[in-house]
Scaffold this active site. Structure first.
Site, PDB file in Angstrom:
ATOM      1  N   TYR A 437       0.899  29.296  -8.460  1.00  0.00           N
ATOM      2  CA  TYR A 437       0.025  29.960  -6.917  1.00  0.00           C
ATOM      3  C   TYR A 437      -0.173  28.516  -6.397  1.00  0.00           C
ATOM      4  O   TYR A 437      -0.267  28.870  -4.682  1.00  0.00           O
ATOM      5  CB  TYR A 437      -1.888  30.488  -6.871  1.00  0.00           C
ATOM      6  CG  TYR A 437      -1.708  31.750  -7.772  1.00  0.00           C
ATOM      7  CD1 TYR A 437      -1.930  31.751  -9.244  1.00  0.00           C
ATOM      8  CD2 TYR A 437      -1.270  33.037  -7.280  1.00  0.00           C
ATOM      9  CE1 TYR A 437      -1.971  32.740  -9.579  1.00  0.00           C
ATOM     10  CE2 TYR A 437      -1.324  34.548  -7.952  1.00  0.00           C
ATOM     11  CZ  TYR A 437      -2.464  33.991  -9.084  1.00  0.00           C
ATOM     12  OH  TYR A 437      -1.416  34.992 -10.186  1.00  0.00           O
ATOM     13  N   HIS A 515       2.476  39.376  -2.556  1.00  0.00           N
ATOM     14  CA  HIS A 515       1.621  38.927  -4.143  1.00  0.00           C
ATOM     15  C   HIS A 515       1.870  37.451  -3.439  1.00  0.00           C
ATOM     16  O   HIS A 515       3.338  37.106  -2.641  1.00  0.00           O
ATOM     17  CB  HIS A 515       2.023  39.378  -5.076  1.00  0.00           C
ATOM     18  CG  HIS A 515       2.193  40.612  -5.005  1.00  0.00           C
ATOM     19  ND1 HIS A 515       0.284  41.152  -5.525  1.00  0.00           N
ATOM     20  CD2 HIS A 515       2.132  42.006  -4.807  1.00  0.00           C
ATOM     21  CE1 HIS A 515       0.213  42.748  -5.676  1.00  0.00           C
ATOM     22  NE2 HIS A 515       1.493  42.989  -4.721  1.00  0.00           N
TER      23      HIS A 515
END
Ligand SMILES: Nc1ncnc2c1ncn2[C@@H]1O[C@H](COP(=O)(O)OP(=O)(O)O)[C@@H](O)[C@H]1O
Ligand SMILES: O=C(O)C1=C[C@@H](OP(=O)(O)O)[C@@H](O)[C@H](O)C1
Ligand SMILES: [Mg+2]
EC number: 4.2.1.10
Length: 560
Positions: A437, A515
């Site tokens: 991430y 996402h």
């Protein structure tokens, strides 16, 4: 800088300089824009004056100005009226952008004249344009009412069956507001009232329509839409249609007053003062103005002169103070007891009802509250507070409301809006699995999203929760708050939540799924997205940029 201006006879009411400043400032290529009041004899000289590269034209010159043009657009020629003049290569060219403006106004307010009988008050240049639009939109019949025509105000009874009424006259316009040409109660079939006047925001005709529950709209959107078209002609390039909505909102912010009504002792004066400070507006309190004018306190006025006298003075003071623009005005709790006060406060305002439990109302120095049980007073007034106001602000005792909190509820913001929702663990960005991430924090993400919204000048709300039900609640709330688009990263719930899928389906707001990582190339269970089928677009593997792309996508495809 090039010079443009508005040509007319009386222009005190005009918001055109404000609108053109907004059109010029925000989209490259600003220009000067002046009000040019002129008598008929000087019209030609003014139009030919080299200082000006072009003009808008208003009452009463929309037909006459055609005489001084070298060329007139096909559309304007067919209509028989111009509202825009541009000088190109030494030639004076006339155009009609009112047609676009009026058509925009009808469409954006869902007023469809197809198959309906319409009456148009007035027979000037704007009337010709309105007639052309109504006919093009297949109105069944278009009747022009004018002082000296075959159809006039004396035989109006012939047209009491009209379904749409459009006022193109200046009757009711600032500074001579508060008057209407018609008794609307005679028009029993009327289902739409349009007034081309935009100052005041609500003319007497529109207020009457509102009281009767008839759909109605004033001329501000038309003003801005025609100005946008004119500005394109002035500058020579296209302007995004979204600018109309944005500028309409900005003009309202610049011109409408905020008026507070509600029970005595509910906090109108207190909140009004806070609002004015926070919004950097002038503040007026009608009770204070009355006390100053009479040189006595409110209890003294009641005691020495009586309530009737107080109410008369209150109405006079309201008339004065409601001429202000962009002010915050707190009123006395009893203004709703006089019908005549409604059109006065309604003309140019957003009205908020300040609510507080009866048991918590301050009664000190309030003669009415001291002499009448509060329950009785509330019964007499509550329907009026409700009917007269646009929005409610709850002001519970002890809430320590700062204006910051109230502002979200009441601040007038008509911009295109998007809600960004992030699901579980997104608040851990910068800490969680950095290899997947990235190392930037959740705060950084929010900053990037906010900057994007600022750049597009859209309204933004950001929400994050680790709880499925809270996300469902938020999606539902977006329906009632009227959001135009949703960007959602349901995170772990993507692969499990039927409830979030159903909520997106329920609200029917264009939604983009985002996402941060490449969900399709991780564990198999991440390849399944329950929400995807309800979304208009799905973005993954673009890091934080995916959110910005999602906002761009919604704005480009759904903001018109
Ligand atoms: N949000 C609030 N926070 C703190 N005090 C408040 C708040 N709202 C009202 N008050 C207090 O309650 C009392 C009544 O409020 P006021 O503004 O005078 O009511 P109104 O103008 O509606 O009669 C005042 O003492 C005021 O300072
Ligand atoms: O409700 C009323 O009839 C009144 C309310 C008072 O103002 P607040 O609402 O600010 O207390 C003041 O105008 C007067 O005492 C009458
Ligand atoms: Mg007060």
């Amino acid at each position: 800088m090039k010079n443009f201006g508005l040509i007319g006879k009386k222009l005190e009411h005009s918001y055109s300089p404000l609108v053109h400043k907004m059109l010029g400032d925000n989209i490259s290529g600003s220009y000067n824009y002046e009000l040019l009041e002129v008598e008929e004899d000087d019209l030609e000289t003014l139009i030919k004056n080299d200082k000006y590269s072009g003009f808008n034209v208003t009452i009463p010159y929309k037909k006459l100005a055609m005489k001084y043009c070298d060329e007139i657009s096909k559309e304007a020629l067919e209509i028989g009226s111009i509202n825009t003049i541009v000088k190109v290569d030494g030639k004076i060219k006339g155009y009609n952008t009112d047609y676009y403006g009026f058509n925009y106004l009808l469409k954006s307010n869902n007023i469809n004249p197809e198959g309906l009988k319409c009456i148009v008050l007035g027979s000037g240049g704007s009337s010709l344009t309105v007639q052309a639009v109504l006919k093009d939109l297949k109105a069944r019949e278009v009747v022009v009412i004018s002082r000296s025509g075959a159809n006039n105000y004396k035989n109006l009874n012939l047209h009491y069956d009209a379904q749409i009424i459009v006022n193109t006259t200046p009757v009711g316009m600032y500074p001579n507001s508060g008057v209407s040409l018609l008794d609307l109660s005679k028009f029993e079939n009327c289902r739409g009232v349009v007034d081309l006047i935009y100052n005041p925001h609500m003319t007497r005709l529109l207020i009457d329509a509102k009281i009767k529950g008839i759909p109605h709209v004033g001329g501000l959107e038309m003003l801005v839409a025609q100005a946008k078209k004119s500005s394109e002609l002035f500058k020579g390039f296209k302007i995004n249609k979204n600018e109309i909505k944005r500028i309409v909102g900005n003009v309202k912010d610049e011109t409408l007053n905020i008026i507070l009504i509600g029970m005595p002792g509910s906090g109108k004066s207190h909140i009004g003062k806070m609002m004015a400070e926070s919004l950097e507006r002038e503040f007026f309190d009608t009770d204070k103005l009355i006390e100053k004018r009479e040189g006595m306190s409110i209890p003294e006025i009641f005691e020495k002169r009586g309530e009737e006298y107080f109410r008369r003075v209150e109405t006079e003071v309201l008339k004065e103070v409601c001429k202000e623009k962009k002010a915050v005005i707190s009123t006395g709790g009893g203004i709703v007891t006089r019908d005549e006060n409604y059109p006065i406060i309604r003309e140019n305002s957003e009205i908020f009802w300040i609510k507080r439990d009866l048991k918590d109302l301050e009664v000190k120095d309030r003669p009415i509250s001291l002499s009448t049980p509060l329950e009785e007073l509330y019964e007499q007034r509550k329907e009026l507070y409700k009917a007269w106001s646009d929005k409610i602000i709850d002001n519970p005792k002890g809430s320590n409301y700062s204006f910051g909190i109230i502002k979200d509820d009441c601040y007038i913001d008509n911009r295109w809006s998007v809600l960004v929702i992030n699901g579980p663990n997104i608040n851990m960005l910068g800490i969680r699995e950095k290899g997947i991430y990235g190392d930037k924090s959740y705060n950084t993400l929010n900053k990037m999203i906010q900057e994007k919204a600022n750049k597009l000048n859209i309204k933004l709300e950001i929400f994050q929760s680790n709880h499925e039900g809270d996300i469902v609640d938020k999606i539902q709330e977006s329906y009632f708050k009227g959001y135009d688009g949703i960007v959602i990263n349901p995170a772990g719930y993507t692969h499990t939540s039927v409830a979030i899928l159903d909520a997106i389906k329920a609200v029917q707001i264009p939604t983009v799924e985002v996402h941060i990582s490449d969900v399709n190339n991780r564990e198999d269970f991440r390849k399944v997205s329950y929400v995807r089928e309800a979304c208009v677009e799905s973005i993954s593997n673009r890091g934080f940029k995916g959110y910005l792309d999602a906002i761009d996508f919604l704005y480009e495809n759904y903001s018109d």
